[in-house]
Design a protein around this motif. Structure first.
Motif, PDB file in Angstrom:
ATOM      1  N   CYS A  63      94.817 144.772  13.590  1.00 18.47           N
ATOM      2  CA  CYS A  63      96.036 144.233  14.194  1.00 18.47           C
ATOM      3  C   CYS A  63      96.181 144.764  15.616  1.00 18.47           C
ATOM      4  O   CYS A  63      96.166 145.968  15.844  1.00 18.47           O
ATOM      5  N   CYS A  66      99.862 146.741  15.791  1.00 14.78           N
ATOM      6  CA  CYS A  66     100.139 148.030  15.147  1.00 14.78           C
ATOM      7  C   CYS A  66      98.859 148.771  14.776  1.00 14.78           C
ATOM      8  O   CYS A  66      98.902 149.848  14.222  1.00 14.78           O
ATOM      9  N   CYS A  98      98.594 141.412  11.771  1.00 14.73           N
ATOM     10  CA  CYS A  98      98.692 141.721  10.345  1.00 14.73           C
ATOM     11  C   CYS A  98      99.931 141.058   9.738  1.00 14.73           C
ATOM     12  O   CYS A  98     100.815 140.596  10.460  1.00 14.73           O
ATOM     13  N   CYS A 101     103.351 142.706  10.807  1.00 15.59           N
ATOM     14  CA  CYS A 101     103.795 142.362  12.162  1.00 15.59           C
ATOM     15  C   CYS A 101     104.221 140.898  12.222  1.00 15.59           C
ATOM     16  O   CYS A 101     105.240 140.555  12.811  1.00 15.59           O
TER      17      CYS A 101
HETATM   18 ZN   LIG Z   1     100.373 144.846  12.712  1.00 19.42          ZN
END
Ligand SMILES: [Zn+2]
Length: 350
Positions: A63, A66, A98, A101
């Protein structure tokens, strides 16, 4: 009650000068020269055949926002869009967002972004999902929807105005233009800014991600930016009359000379009838400029609209927006002008 029904067909999709050479609008040529002397194109993403690319296998995904990696807990299951569907992206998917998120951004920012775009989305029926997209003014007296009653295989809009007087649009039949006077549903400007920031950070090549650690953290946090007058958090927008961009396009510009006192990256976001200019904020590489003495400027980007297009449909108009406010905006006026090939005006008493 007096009721008005109106059908219009948006014009042919505009031809955009994607090479950024050739025909800048005369009135903007100085701005164009200056901007292109300072900045070069670093990345360009558009929802078209040319820019499609294969996605990474889920097990190889990381991701961008994050840094989560594919594992037992995080399976990258959701169909994350590289650019928001709200701005008309149909085909570009992301392989670096992801589920957590995706869910967070959708929940926190996209509703406000949708409200901010308001009726503009409904007018963009080329980009609308089949059937469903509709706009209703907050007082429900003004409705825009796809006209399904028309048997022709042409995109059509049906606009209904339930008001005594026609305050909802101004028709310029001679020039085949119509301006709709709408009101945006309430939105939080801060969340709209974050939606734009997410678009900007999404076009950033991965090797730059570390330079923007603070910006990524800001995007993932619900904390508000406290510096109310920070010019870096203000956006410029051009609104062009006439047909809409056929699909969204986002361009990342990078400054050519490292020592110039200008932000390293500026993002150009084009969709519907809009071109937004966003500064990518909080770059580690820009830190040296912020010593309290140096004066940093943000060069204005010109509208990248072909001059023949502007001559035919009218000049793009620019203004500055401040999204750095953490309060609900209510009843904001929103005028939308577009051109059409034909229309039918049918009025009747109920
Ligand atoms: Zn993420």
């Amino acid at each position: 009650m007096f009721r008005l029904k109106f059908s219009a067909i948006p014009g042919n999709p505009m031809k955009l000068n994607r090479e950024f050479i050739g025909n800048p609008i005369d009135e903007f040529s100085e701005m164009y020269e200056r901007f292109t002397s300072l900045y070069a194109i670093k990345n360009l993403i558009a929802d078209d055949e040319l820019h499609k690319r294969p996605l990474k296998a889920k097990k190889d995904r990381v991701c961008k926002f994050c840094k989560a990696i594919f594992n037992e807990q995080e399976k990258f299951k959701s169909k994350a869009h590289l650019l928001p569907e709200l701005i008309g992206n149909k085909n570009l998917l992301s392989d670096f967002e992801c589920d957590k998120c995706n869910n967070f951004f959708g929940r926190k920012y996209e509703n406000d972004f949708a409200n901010y775009l308001g009726a503009s989305r409904a007018f963009n029926i080329e980009n609308a999902k089949s059937g469903g997209l509709k706009f209703k003014s907050p007082d429900k007296t003004f409705i825009v929807m796809k006209d399904t009653e028309v048997p022709l295989n042409l995109p059509k809009l049906r606009i209904e105005s339930h008001e005594e007087e026609n305050n909802h649009f101004t028709l310029d039949a001679d020039n085949k233009k119509v301006t709709f006077h709408t009101t945006r549903p309430s939105y939080n400007p801060h969340n709209v800014y974050k939606a734009f920031l997410k678009i900007g950070l999404s076009v950033l090549p991965h090797e730059y991600d570390d330079d923007y650690k603070i910006a990524f953290a800001m995007l993932r946090s619900e904390k508000k930016n406290e510096e109310k007058d920070d010019p870096l958090f203000k956006l410029n927008v051009y609104v062009h009359p006439g047909p809409v961009f056929p699909s969204p396009m986002v361009i990342l510009f990078e400054k050519k000379v490292r020592t110039d006192l200008i932000p390293t990256h500026i993002v150009c976001i084009m969709f519907h009838n809009y071109t937004y200019q966003l500064v990518l904020p909080l770059n580690e590489q820009d830190k040296w400029m912020f010593d309290g003495k140096k004066i940093i400027t943000v060069p204005n980007m010109p509208p990248f609209i072909d001059k023949h297009f502007a001559a035919k449909f009218g000049m793009p108009k620019g203004h500055r927006l401040n999204f750095n406010l953490d309060e609900l905006k209510r009843n904001e006026k929103h005028d939308i002008t577009f051109s059409f090939d034909d229309y039918k005006d049918s009025r009747f008493n109920e």
